[in-house]
Design a protein around this motif. Structure first.
Motif, mmCIF file in Angstrom:
data_model
loop_
_atom_site.group_PDB
_atom_site.id
_atom_site.type_symbol
_atom_site.label_atom_id
_atom_site.label_comp_id
_atom_site.label_asym_id
_atom_site.label_seq_id
_atom_site.Cartn_x
_atom_site.Cartn_y
_atom_site.Cartn_z
ATOM 1 N N GLY A 165 50.109 3.236 2.897
ATOM 2 C CA GLY A 165 50.396 4.651 2.681
ATOM 3 C C GLY A 165 49.780 5.185 1.406
ATOM 4 N N SER A 166 49.759 6.498 1.290
ATOM 5 C CA SER A 166 49.107 7.157 0.160
ATOM 6 C C SER A 166 49.776 6.867 -1.172
ATOM 7 C CB SER A 166 49.092 8.671 0.396
ATOM 8 O OG SER A 166 48.318 8.985 1.524
ATOM 9 N N GLN A 167 51.031 6.458 -1.143
ATOM 10 C CA GLN A 167 51.733 6.135 -2.387
ATOM 11 C C GLN A 167 50.990 5.073 -3.182
ATOM 12 O OE1 GLN A 167 54.879 7.664 -3.255
ATOM 13 N NE2 GLN A 167 54.300 6.849 -5.253
ATOM 14 N N ALA A 168 50.210 4.255 -2.502
ATOM 15 C CA ALA A 168 49.464 3.199 -3.194
ATOM 16 C C ALA A 168 48.517 3.782 -4.236
ATOM 17 C CB ALA A 168 48.690 2.353 -2.185
ATOM 18 N N ILE A 169 47.958 4.961 -3.972
ATOM 19 C CA ILE A 169 47.061 5.589 -4.941
ATOM 20 C C ILE A 169 47.841 6.025 -6.174
ATOM 21 C CG2 ILE A 169 45.531 7.554 -5.336
ATOM 22 C CD1 ILE A 169 44.757 7.418 -2.394
ATOM 23 N N ALA A 170 48.956 6.704 -5.960
ATOM 24 C CA ALA A 170 49.783 7.136 -7.088
ATOM 25 C C ALA A 170 50.287 5.939 -7.881
ATOM 26 C CB ALA A 170 50.957 7.971 -6.580
ATOM 27 N N ASP A 171 50.709 4.891 -7.178
ATOM 28 C CA ASP A 171 51.241 3.710 -7.868
ATOM 29 C C ASP A 171 50.182 3.057 -8.758
ATOM 30 O OD1 ASP A 171 53.646 4.148 -6.629
ATOM 31 O OD2 ASP A 171 53.435 2.540 -5.157
ATOM 32 N N ALA A 172 48.939 3.021 -8.290
ATOM 33 C CA ALA A 172 47.866 2.423 -9.090
ATOM 34 C C ALA A 172 47.625 3.235 -10.361
ATOM 35 C CB ALA A 172 46.586 2.341 -8.261
ATOM 36 N N LEU A 173 47.651 4.559 -10.249
ATOM 37 C CA LEU A 173 47.458 5.409 -11.414
ATOM 38 C C LEU A 173 48.620 5.293 -12.393
ATOM 39 C CD1 LEU A 173 46.056 8.506 -9.510
ATOM 40 C CD2 LEU A 173 44.807 7.221 -11.253
ATOM 41 N N VAL A 174 49.840 5.284 -11.865
ATOM 42 C CA VAL A 174 51.012 5.174 -12.733
ATOM 43 C C VAL A 174 51.020 3.826 -13.456
ATOM 44 C CG1 VAL A 174 53.534 5.031 -12.768
ATOM 45 C CG2 VAL A 174 52.401 6.795 -11.399
ATOM 46 N N ALA A 175 50.691 2.764 -12.742
ATOM 47 C CA ALA A 175 50.673 1.439 -13.362
ATOM 48 C C ALA A 175 49.686 1.400 -14.517
ATOM 49 C CB ALA A 175 50.320 0.379 -12.318
#
Length: 495
Positions: free
Chosen positions: A222-232
């Motif tokens: 899912g698209s959350q993976a993109i946000a999670d990578a940036l937040v990390a």
């Protein structure tokens, strides 16, 4: 924890969509103290993936599902998103079903696509082949900051001439059949703007060129993976985040040398209030919002039963019929009417990501329909009928669904007023100039204030470029930093 006004930071980013996170990562990588403040309880803006409670083990992308710019964006390439997130490219990038069991299919290969378009194959090849071959030039002209002079002049000229052709009444001259023009018009419809028009044609040639040049990926899980990578990455470089805080006034935020708004101009004006020069407030007040999308998330018991089976290989499907039908449907929106057969965008992520299939073979289906701004109409039946038109028996595989009318879209993302998922009407003025008449399209009207959302260049899409461009200006103007920090994972490990 809510921030206090006495807290001293270098920069505060309001909003945690891909642009806001891109800005925050860039600033934090430069060694600055950065905080992201988000109104929702979860980070990600248009890249959130959530469990809607419709079926065990099935999650849905709340906003974006497919990301045509994720592999092409200069920011995402510098960030090396492809090494942090598994970006899955389908065999068919996008498809356009037509009546009678026919369909036009866009493959990564220009040649394979052209071979399937019959007598219009050569015309498709001439229009899109050169743009796909010079991906960097295409990105430079279509996704630039609107103030830099392009270096790829030949590609810029080809793109410009193609946009003028496909954005005018001459758009039908090139093609002789109905499949190729329908295929291109389905892509143009992403702009949710009248057709033919220059902005719609610009979106069509850019997105279609990228489909052939790099592909339209779907993130695994899912698209959350993109946000999670940036937040990390942000957290790894000392950044902080605050969620569940809707900012109503600047005094609610910590003191900082720079404020970057991943919001629409409407929110920026509200937060800055009387601090903003009257002229700037009026300019932002004239910023136009456009027509809307209404969302329907389905749970299916199996794949969509497309009349043309190859459509089931596509990561994205544009539903609307012929070029003339889609243009008429978009014209209805301009007149404030709901189209009888609206343009519908659809994605079945399980086509490339089997992990999205839950218990009992249940799988998510992502759709939205174009509707007039602020529509309160539940779009479920209109979307279902449009899918059933090209996939007889679709109703039989629907297990559950949930709709979000356009008027309710802003409850999930304040950058979608009235359901406008482009954060502003896609007009020629916005495309060429920005959110207001000013030399710097990212300037927020006060020293140290920047607009870094999809309302600023280069516009909507999960590319992070609005945030990157604004952060680069903040680094230079507020902190005297002219050497951009590396964003690569290797640089992070080396540090």
């Amino acid at each position: 924890m809510r921030p206090t006004r006495s807290t001293e930071l270098d920069a505060v980013v309001i909003g945690s969509g891909p642009n806001g996170l891109a800005a925050a990562v860039t600033l934090a990588r430069a060694g600055l103290a950065v905080q992201v403040v988000e109104a929702q309880d979860a980070l990600g803006g248009g890249t959130r993936t959530v469990d809607l409670g419709l079926a065990d083990g099935v999650v849905h992308d709340l906003c974006s599902a497919v990301h045509p710019m994720a592999l092409a964006s200069p920011f995402m390439r510098e960030f090396d998103l492809a090494s942090r997130v598994d970006l899955l490219v389908p065999e068919v990038e996008y498809a356009q079903p037509l009546d009678g069991g026919r369909a036009a299919l866009a493959y990564r290969s220009v040649e394979r696509t052209a071979d399937g378009l019959g007598r219009d194959g050569a015309a498709w090849r001439r229009l899109l082949g050169p743009l796909a071959a010079d991906r960097e030039g295409l990105v430079e002209i279509a996704l630039g900051d609107r103030r830099s002079v392009p270096r790829h002049l030949v590609t810029a000229a080809r793109y410009g001439l193609g946009v003028l052709e496909q954005g005018s009444p001459a758009w039908g001259v090139r093609f002789r059949g109905d499949e190729a023009p329908a295929l291109l018009t389905g892509v143009a419809a992403h702009a949710i703007t009248p057709m033919p028009s220059v902005p719609a044609a610009g979106a069509a040639l850019m997105l279609a060129g990228l489909a052939h040049g790099v592909g339209w990926p779907i993130p695994r899980g899912g698209s959350q993976a993109i946000a999670d990578a940036l937040v990390a990455d942000l957290l790894a470089h000392g950044g902080t985040v605050v969620t569940g805080m809707e900012v109503m006034d600047l005094d609610e935020l910590p003191r900082a040398r720079a404020y970057l708004f991943d919001t629409t101009p409407r929110t920026l004006v509200r937060v800055l209030g009387s601090r903003l020069p009257t002229r700037t407030a009026r300019a932002f007040g004239r910023y136009r919002y456009g027509n809307a999308a209404a969302k329907v998330d389905f749970v299916l018991s199996g794949p969509v039963p497309w009349a043309r089976p190859e459509v089931g290989l596509a990561g994205t499907v544009h539903l609307g019929g012929s070029r003339a039908e889609m243009a008429a449907a978009e014209a209805d929106l301009v007149a404030g009417r709901h189209a009888e057969r609206p343009v519908v965008l659809l994605s079945d992520p399980a086509v490339v990501d089997p992990g999205r299939v839950g218990a009992g073979g249940r799988r998510p289906l992502w759709t939205y329909a174009h509707v007039p701004a602020g529509s309160t109409v539940d779009p479920t039946e209109a979307v279902t009928a449009q899918i059933e038109r090209f996939a007889p028996g679709f109703r039989d595989v629907v297990v559950a669904s949930r709709a979000i009318p356009a008027a309710e879209m802003s409850a999930h993302n304040a950058n979608y007023p009235g359901g406008d998922i482009a954060a502003g009407a896609v007009t020629l003025g916005r495309v060429l100039i920005g959110p207001r008449m000013a030399w710097d399209p990212f300037g927020g009207g006060l020293p140290g204030v920047y607009l870094c959302s999809a309302s600023a260049p280069p516009g909507p899409g999960v590319h992070g470029l609005g945030g990157w461009y604004a952060a680069r200006r903040a680094l230079r103007d507020r902190f005297g930093i002219t050497r951009l920090p590396s964003l690569s994972p290797d640089a992070a490990r080396a540090g």
